[in-house]
Design a protein around this motif. Structure first.
Motif, PDB file in Angstrom:
ATOM      1  N   VAL A   1       0.857  -1.189   0.000  1.00  0.00           N
ATOM      2  CA  VAL A   1       0.000   0.000   0.000  1.00  0.00           C
ATOM      3  C   VAL A   1       0.891   1.237   0.000  1.00  0.00           C
ATOM      4  O   VAL A   1       1.939   1.254   0.656  1.00  0.00           O
ATOM      5  CB  VAL A   1      -0.877   0.049   1.283  1.00  0.00           C
ATOM      6  N   CYS A   2       0.466   2.258  -0.725  1.00  0.00           N
ATOM      7  CA  CYS A   2       1.198   3.525  -0.709  1.00  0.00           C
ATOM      8  C   CYS A   2       0.205   4.650  -0.418  1.00  0.00           C
ATOM      9  O   CYS A   2      -0.823   4.766  -1.082  1.00  0.00           O
ATOM     10  CB  CYS A   2       1.867   3.749  -2.063  1.00  0.00           C
TER      11      CYS A   2
ATOM     12  N   THR B   1       4.942   3.973   2.412  1.00  0.00           N
ATOM     13  CA  THR B   1       4.668   2.679   1.811  1.00  0.00           C
ATOM     14  C   THR B   1       4.787   1.585   2.864  1.00  0.00           C
ATOM     15  O   THR B   1       5.658   1.648   3.734  1.00  0.00           O
ATOM     16  CB  THR B   1       5.681   2.412   0.672  1.00  0.00           C
ATOM     17  N   GLY B   2       3.906   0.603   2.785  1.00  0.00           N
ATOM     18  CA  GLY B   2       3.970  -0.523   3.712  1.00  0.00           C
ATOM     19  C   GLY B   2       2.974  -1.589   3.278  1.00  0.00           C
ATOM     20  O   GLY B   2       2.349  -1.455   2.212  1.00  0.00           O
ATOM     21  N   THR B   3       2.800  -2.601   4.084  1.00  0.00           N
ATOM     22  CA  THR B   3       1.813  -3.632   3.733  1.00  0.00           C
ATOM     23  C   THR B   3       0.449  -3.227   4.287  1.00  0.00           C
ATOM     24  O   THR B   3       0.346  -2.319   5.122  1.00  0.00           O
ATOM     25  CB  THR B   3       2.193  -4.984   4.359  1.00  0.00           C
TER      26      THR B   3
ATOM     27  N   ILE C   1       0.251  -0.424   7.233  1.00  0.00           N
ATOM     28  CA  ILE C   1       0.199   0.941   6.677  1.00  0.00           C
ATOM     29  C   ILE C   1      -0.489   1.944   7.603  1.00  0.00           C
ATOM     30  O   ILE C   1      -0.077   3.114   7.686  1.00  0.00           O
ATOM     31  CB  ILE C   1      -0.445   0.947   5.264  1.00  0.00           C
TER      32      ILE C   1
ATOM     33  N   ALA D   1       1.324   5.359   8.510  1.00  0.00           N
ATOM     34  CA  ALA D   1       0.778   6.644   8.068  1.00  0.00           C
ATOM     35  C   ALA D   1       0.543   7.554   9.270  1.00  0.00           C
ATOM     36  O   ALA D   1       0.807   8.751   9.220  1.00  0.00           O
ATOM     37  CB  ALA D   1      -0.519   6.433   7.292  1.00  0.00           C
TER      38      ALA D   1
ATOM     39  N   VAL E   1      -4.889   6.799  -1.173  1.00  0.00           N
ATOM     40  CA  VAL E   1      -4.324   5.516  -0.780  1.00  0.00           C
ATOM     41  C   VAL E   1      -4.353   4.588  -1.987  1.00  0.00           C
ATOM     42  O   VAL E   1      -5.412   4.385  -2.582  1.00  0.00           O
ATOM     43  CB  VAL E   1      -5.166   4.898   0.364  1.00  0.00           C
TER      44      VAL E   1
END
Ligand code: SAH
Length: 512
Positions: A203-204, A218-220, A224, A228, A239
Motif C-alpha cells: 500500500v502507498c 509505503t507498507g503492507t 500501513i 501513516a 491511498v
C-alpha cells in the motif's frame, strides 16, 4: 466565413474546469483558455492559486476552511452564485481540483446549471489518482500486476450502512485507489483484510501529490495504518493498494528534483514573482510569496511624456530593470508611438532578464555587462559615453551609482523616473504564518531594498527563525551588505547575480 459561430468561451456561460492535482503545469489548454477569458473565477481549496495567472478575472476562493476568518461556502450557495453570475452575462469559470466529475460534486453543479437553463461546458482535469501514481512512480495498471483499477471513495464509513462491498473490493483483480480515505485508513484496511485481502498487499499513501510537499508512505496492508499515523501525513491524501506499488522504487522521479520539498520565500513585487515562482516549482520547490515592495506607475506621466518625443536624440538609453523597460516602452506604445521613436539610440541593460524584456518589444540590447549590477553596467558603458547623451529609465528610488559613474565618464545623463517603487506595509497573512511557524527553508533576497524592507516587515516571531530554521540567500555582495546592516544574517550568496544564481546557490547548499 461569416456564418461561423462566435468564438468560445461565450458570455453567460459557465465553464466547469478541472484544475488538476496541484502542480500548476497540470492544466489543460482548454482550461487555460477559459481562464484567460473569464470575468469571474470561483475556485476551490484544492486549486493551486498559481493557476490564477492565466486569468485577469476577479478570482474568489470558495473554500476557506482553514484560517481564522475561515468560512466554507455551502454547495447550494456555490450553485446559486454560478447561476447568478451567468445570468448577469458574465463568463464564469468554476475551477475545481483534479477532474470536476471525479468525487468533486461537479456533476451537481452541472445539474444546477442545466436546471436553470444556463449554457455550460465541462473541461476535464487530471485526477488525483493518476497524477499521484505518476508522480510517485507507480503504474496503476502495470501489466505484470494489475489488469484493472478502481477509484473508490473512502469518505463512507464502512462500519455504517455503506454502498461499498468490501468482499468485492478484496477480490477485485487490480489496483484500488481510495480518495478521501486518510482519516479512515485503519477502518478501510481492516475491512479489506477481514474480507480476505492478503495483509501482505503493498500500500502507498500519497499526500499532497504533485506538490513540493508531496510525501509518500509505503507498507503492507497490515502495517500501513500505523506507518501513516506515525508519519503525520496531511490532507489531501490518497491511498493506493495493490502489487503495482512494488514497482515504485525503480521509477520515482519527481522527488529527485534538485530543490524538492524546499519552501522558498520569494521577496519580489507581486507582479514579478509569478515567473520566479514557476521556476521554483519546476525545481521541485514551494514558492511562498513575500512581496516587500510594490511597483506602480509614476503618480503622473507628465515628465515621461515630455521626453518621449525626443527619445531619438539620445545616444544611449539605459535600463537597470525590467520595470524600467516596461515603464518607458509601455508608455511609448500607450501614447500612440512605437519603438521607431528610439531611432538610432543604443540600448544598455543590466542583465539578461532586462534584455529579455526588451525582446518583447522586438528590441535587442546592444550592451549587457558580464556581471549584473549597476557598477558593472557603468564600467562597460564608460568607454562609449564621453560627450554622449544618455537617458536612464529608472525607479522613483534606488542607488545613484550609475548616473554618478556615467557623469564622471563625461556623459550628459538625464534620469527619468518611469515607475515607482513603494514599500508594502505588511506581509501577506498566510506567508507570514509560514514564516512564523518556521516552515520556510529559504528566503531569497534579490536587491538591497528588498533586504531592508524584509527586516522592517518581519515580526519578532518570524525573526526568531531567520538564520536558523529559515536561511537567507542573497543575490549579490551589495545585497549581502545591506542585509547585514539591518541585522539579517546571509547564509549563502549567489555567484551569478541573477535569479538563476540564487537558485543555483540554494541547490549547492542543499546538496552540500
Ligand atoms: N475532483 C478531485 C477529487 C476531489 S475529492 C480529483 O479529481 O482529483 C478530494 C480528494 O481527492 C482528497 O481527499 C484526496 O483523496 C484526493 N486528492 C486531491 N488532490 C490530491 C493531491 N494533490 N494529492 C493526494 N490526494 C489528492
Amino acid at each position: 466565413m461569416s456564418d461561423l459561430p462566435p468564438k468560445l468561451p461565450m458570455p453567460g456561460t459557465v465553464y466547469l474546469v478541472g484544475a488538476g492535482p496541484g502542480d500548476p503545469g497540470l492544466l489543460t489548454l482548454r482550461g487555460a483558455e477559459c481562464l484567460s477569458r473569464a470575468d469571474i473565477v470561483l475556485y476551490d481549496g484544492l486549486v493551486n492559486p498559481l493557476l490564477l495567472r492565466h486569468t485577469h478575472a476577479r478570482a474568489e476562493r470558495t473554500c476557506r476552511a482553514e484560517g481564522p476568518q475561515g468560512r466554507v461556502i455551502q454547495q447550494e450557495e456555490i450553485n446559486q452564485r454560478l447561476v447568478e453570475a451567468a445570468l448577469s452575462g458574465k463568463t464564469v469559470v468554476r475551477l475545481k481540483g483534479g477532474d470536476p466529475f471525479i468525487f468533486g460534486r461537479g456533476s451537481e453543479e452541472a445539474a444546477a446549471l442545466a436546471a436553470a437553463g444556463i449554457p455550460f461546458e465541462v473541461v476535464p482535469g487530471i485526477t488525483a489518482a493518476t497524477a499521484a501514481a505518476v508522480y510517485t512512480g507507480i503504474s496503476l495498471t502495470h501489466r505484470d500486476h494489475a489488469s484493472a483499477v478502481a477509484f473508490i471513495t473512502g469518505h463512507e464509513d464502512p462500519t455504517k450502512q455503506s454502498s461499498l462491498d468490501y468482499r468485492a473490493l478484496a477480490a477485485f483483480p487490480g489496483t484500488l485507489v481510495f480518495y478521501m480515505g486518510l482519516h479512515r485508513l485503519p477502518t478501510i484496511v481492516q475491512s479489506l483484510a477481514d474480507a480476505g485481502k492478503p495483509t501482505s498487499t503493498p500500500v502507498c499513501v500519497v499526500s499532497r501529490a504533485t506538490q513540493p510537499r508531496q510525501r509518500t508512505v509505503t507498507g503492507t496492508l497490515a502495517e500501513i495504518a500505523g506507518l501513516a499515523k506515525a508519519a503525520d501525513l496531511h490532507a489531501p491524501s490518497l491511498v493506493i493498494i495493490g502489487e503495482c506499488v512494488r514497482v515504485r522504487e525503480q521509477a520515482h522521479w519527481f522527488e529527485d528534483r534538485p530543490l524538492f520539498g524546499q519552501s522558498i520565500g520569494i521577496a519580489r513585487p507581486a507582479d514579478q514573482a509569478t515567473e520566479i515562482g514557476l521556476r521554483a516549482v519546476e525545481l521541485g520547490a514551494l514558492p511562498v510569496f513575500l512581496p516587500t515592495i510594490e511597483i506602480a506607475p509614476p503618480d503622473d506621466w507628465q515628465d515621461v511624456d515630455a521626453v518621449l518625443p525626443r527619445l531619438g536624440e539620445f545616444d544611449w538609453i539605459v535600463f537597470s530593470s525590467v520595470n524600467g523597460v516596461e515603464g518607458l516602452l509601455g508608455r511609448l506604445w500607450q501614447t500612440g508611438r512605437d519603438v521607431r521613436a528610439l531611432a538610432a539610440a543604443r540600448l544598455a541593460v543590466i542583465g539578461p532578464g532586462t534584455a529579455q524584456a526588451l525582446e518583447k518589444f522586438a528590441l535587442r540590447a546592444d550592451l549587457v555587462p558580464p556581471e549584473f549590477r549597476a557598477e558593472a553596467l557603468a564600467e562597460v558603458l564608460r568607454p562609449h559615453v564621453a560627450g554622449k547623451r544618455v537617458l536612464w529609465a529608472r525607479a522613483s528610488r534606488g542607488r545613484d551609482v550609475l548616473s554618478t559613474a556615467l557623469v564622471a565618464a563625461g556623459a550628459r545623463v538625464e534620469e527619468l523616473v518611469v515607475y515607482q517603487n513603494r514599500d508594502v506595509h505588511e506581509l501577506p497573512a498566510a506567508a507570514l504564518h509560514e514564516l512564523e511557524a518556521g516552515q520556510l527553508d529559504w528566503i531569497a533576497l534579490s536587491s538591497p531594498s528588498i533586504a531592508r524592507n524584509l527586516a522592517r516587515l518581519v515580526t519578532d516571531a518570524a525573526r526568531h527563525h531567520i538564520g536558523t530554521r529559515t536561511r537567507l540567500v542573497s543575490i549579490s555582495p551589495v545585497t549581502t551588505a545591506a542585509a547585514k546592516e539591518v541585522g539579517l544574517p546571509i547564509a549563502v550568496e549567489a555567484t551569478e547575480y541573477t535569479w538563476n544564481g540564487l537558485f543555483a546557490a540554494m541547490i549547492a547548499a542543499v546538496h552540500s
